[in-house]
Design a protein around this motif. Structure first.
Motif, short mmCIF file in Angstrom:
data_model
loop_
_atom_site.label_atom_id
_atom_site.label_comp_id
_atom_site.label_asym_id
_atom_site.label_seq_id
_atom_site.Cartn_x
_atom_site.Cartn_y
_atom_site.Cartn_z
N THR A 82 11.80 -35.69 31.30
CA THR A 82 12.11 -34.35 30.87
C THR A 82 13.81 -33.98 30.70
O THR A 82 14.13 -33.56 29.93
CB THR A 82 11.46 -33.15 31.77
N ALA A 234 12.22 -28.03 27.68
CA ALA A 234 11.63 -28.40 28.75
C ALA A 234 10.39 -28.35 28.89
O ALA A 234 9.45 -29.12 29.60
CB ALA A 234 12.46 -27.81 30.25
N ASN A 262 6.93 -37.05 30.58
CA ASN A 262 7.25 -35.71 30.55
C ASN A 262 6.39 -34.82 31.01
O ASN A 262 5.36 -34.75 30.96
CB ASN A 262 7.26 -35.23 28.84
#
Lengths: 314, 256
Positions: A82, A234, A262
């Motif tokens: 991320t 994000a 992620n």
């Protein structure tokens, strides 16, 4: 002599005073109720997440890899993935978005068709659903650009023509571009015309004025836009579904042509495709908690930076 | 006005300005003498500020504006195609109606112009800043706090800072657009005193809607009305024996 004021004759007196007071109190009450509701809902959500995720949430969780078919272990690679995604996305989007905003606000002529086209594109881009960006990333970045690079440089051998962190970041950059452009535009517009005129009247060029007066004055707005974009980046999952996010990787991405894990995607996988959804519930909540803390601290940093800049200017 | 050629700083010939279709300035012709204060007076909307802004080409910033005629500053038409407008603005400075200091320190405000012109050496900049602040009669008030934000100064101080900022680029001509209209009487008189001192070195053109101020501070006065120059002459003459009836009506307050 009668010295008391006759209430029925004096225009300053209202015979509906009680009524308008009650109305005012009612409106205040409704507003307070609304704020209370929002705060309560927020705390309930946070509460549930913290409660359910507390047992898994630890330093070990953040710093270790998932194990045992992702039913145990930590989320370290997802966290790093991320981070890298967000950094590359920002490098791509922020300068480009800022320059576009400067063009639109400072250089574009009133009746320029080009500027109108740019503005229209930005507004339209802002409402495109995230998954469409994902499809675009797949079709354009991965197959066309990536495939093209492979054909030209490695004779068709598949290297860039597949999902990786570069294409995912560029896709996310497109997604967050409108947010950045609009925030920077708004920030630039807050610089009053008088300051620009003062600079020009001293014999500065337009660019000197932008560089020395307009941009420094809008830094906080630019940062706000960047932070907003990063927060979105994000958390968004749809655009990276087929442009680079991976279910499980044993190692961290080593180059831009690697895939990545992620946080947002990880939560999705845990909730829908893990081998034991019940068992991974705590992991899901803990991952959510990590993502929340990440986003909230980003916003906190932005607020601190902004207030520091404001204090310096004052 | 029968001034010798070398005493003329600006010569305006049939200058007209159009906002789109609307003619805002109607064939203005006049000469502005060197090292004197020329006041532009007239009722609101008469074009005096518009005309002032023509002198340093600030009207170029407004879209849809067209200017015809010529404006010669020491013989050079500033509206000529080959002229660099940035250089003009270094020679012709402007002080605005509402003071507009940059949200920077007092020092940085004054040093802005010189820095833009490439002066980087600190000692040089320090000297320019001090000279300019002294010329603007504000040095004593700020010399101990040059690093403080300019926004913390009072209205009158900010305006004098703006004057210092303009002086720092060593212009020849200073344009002032109602510089004291937003200030209290004490600040106003400080500004007027300043104008009187500055004219030794600079040519000053000041727009004012305050006739008494024009009478107090200027050597020459030009009366504008509805985009036209009605009359221009020595201040004394304009205010005591004007030639045009419109001028007289305005001076005596028959319309405003």
């Amino acid at each position: 002599m009668n010295t008391t004021i006759d209430e029925t004759e004096n225009p300053f007196f209202s015979n509906n005073k009680k009524g308008s007071e009650i109305k005012g109190k009612f409106i205040i009450g409704i507003t307070q109720l609304a704020v209370l509701t929002i705060i309560t809902v927020l705390f309930i959500i946070l509460g549930i997440i913290i409660y359910e995720g507390r047992e898994k949430f630890s330093w070990e969780f953040i710093s270790s890899f998932p194990t045992n078919g992702m039913t145990e272990g930590g989320i370290f690679p997802a966290l790093i993935g991320t981070f890298i995604l967000v950094i590359v996305m920002s490098i791509a989007a922020v300068p480009f978005g800022t320059i576009t905003a400067i063009y639109l606000t400072e250089y574009a002529k009133e009746n320029s068709k080009f500027a109108a086209a740019v503005r229209f594109s930005v507004r339209t881009l802002a409402v495109v659903p995230s998954i469409i960006f994902g499809l675009f990333g797949l079709g354009f970045f991965i197959q066309f650009v990536g495939g093209g690079i492979d054909k030209a440089f490695s004779g068709g051998e598949l290297h860039w023509g597949q999902p990786n962190i570069l294409w995912a970041s560029l896709t996310m950059a497109l997604l967050t571009l409108p947010v950045i452009i609009v925030s920077v535009e708004e920030a630039l517009k807050t610089i009053p015309r008088e300051l620009r005129e003062a600079s020009l009247a001293l014999g500065a060029t337009k660019w000197q004025t932008i560089k020395n007066i307009v941009l420094p004055g809008s830094i906080s707005g630019i940062m706000t836009g960047t932070i907003l974009a990063v927060s979105r980046g994000a958390g968004e999952v749809a655009p990276i579904l087929f442009t680079g996010a991976a279910y499980y990787l044993a190692t961290l991405p080593g180059s831009l042509s690697d895939q990545f894990m992620n946080l947002g995607y990880h939560i999705y996988i845990m909730a829908t495709q893990s081998s034991d959804v019940e068992k991974t519930m705590p992991i899901q909540f803990a991952t959510t908690l990590v993502l929340l803390i990440l986003t909230l601290s980003l916003n906190l940093v932005a607020v601190i930076i902004r207030s520091r800049i404001r204090r310096r200017v004052k | 006005m029968k001034d010798l050629k070398k005493d003329i700083k600006i010569e305006v010939n049939d200058l007209s300005l159009y906002y789109g279709e609307k003619k805002a300035l109607n064939e203005i012709s006049m000469v502005i003498p060197k090292n004197k204060v020329t006041a532009l007076i007239g009722p609101s909307g008469c074009g005096k500020s518009t005309f002032l802004r023509c002198i340093n080409r600030m009207n170029d910033l407004i879209p849809d504006v067209k200017i015809t005629g010529s404006m010669l500053v020491e013989g050079v038409d500033i509206y000529d195609k080959n002229v660099d407008v940035v250089n003009i603005r270094k020679k012709i400075g402007m002080v605005f109606q509402k003071s507009n200091p940059f949200p920077k320190s007092i020092y940085e405000n004054v040093a802005y112009g010189p820095k833009i012109n490439g002066i980087k050496i600190k000692t040089e900049l320090d000297e320019i800043v001090e000279t300019s602040l002294r010329q603007a009669a504000i040095w004593d008030e700020v010399k101990d706090r040059l690093g403080d934000s300019a926004m913390g100064l009072s209205g009158g101080q900010q305006q004098r800072l703006c004057i210092a900022r303009t002086l720092a680029v060593s212009p020849d001509i200073i344009l002032m657009d109602e510089p004291a209209s937003a200030l209290d009487p004490i600040s106003t008189s400080k500004i007027e005193e300043l104008v009187h001192e500055l004219k030794e070195q600079y040519t000053i053109i000041i727009v004012t809607h305050n006739m008494q101020q024009a009478a107090r501070t200027s050597d020459y006065t030009a009366f504008f009305y509805l985009g036209q120059l009605i009359e221009i002459g020595k201040t004394n003459t304009i205010f005591t024996k004007p030639e045009q009836k419109q001028t007289e009506d305005y001076i005596t307050g028959r319309f405003g």
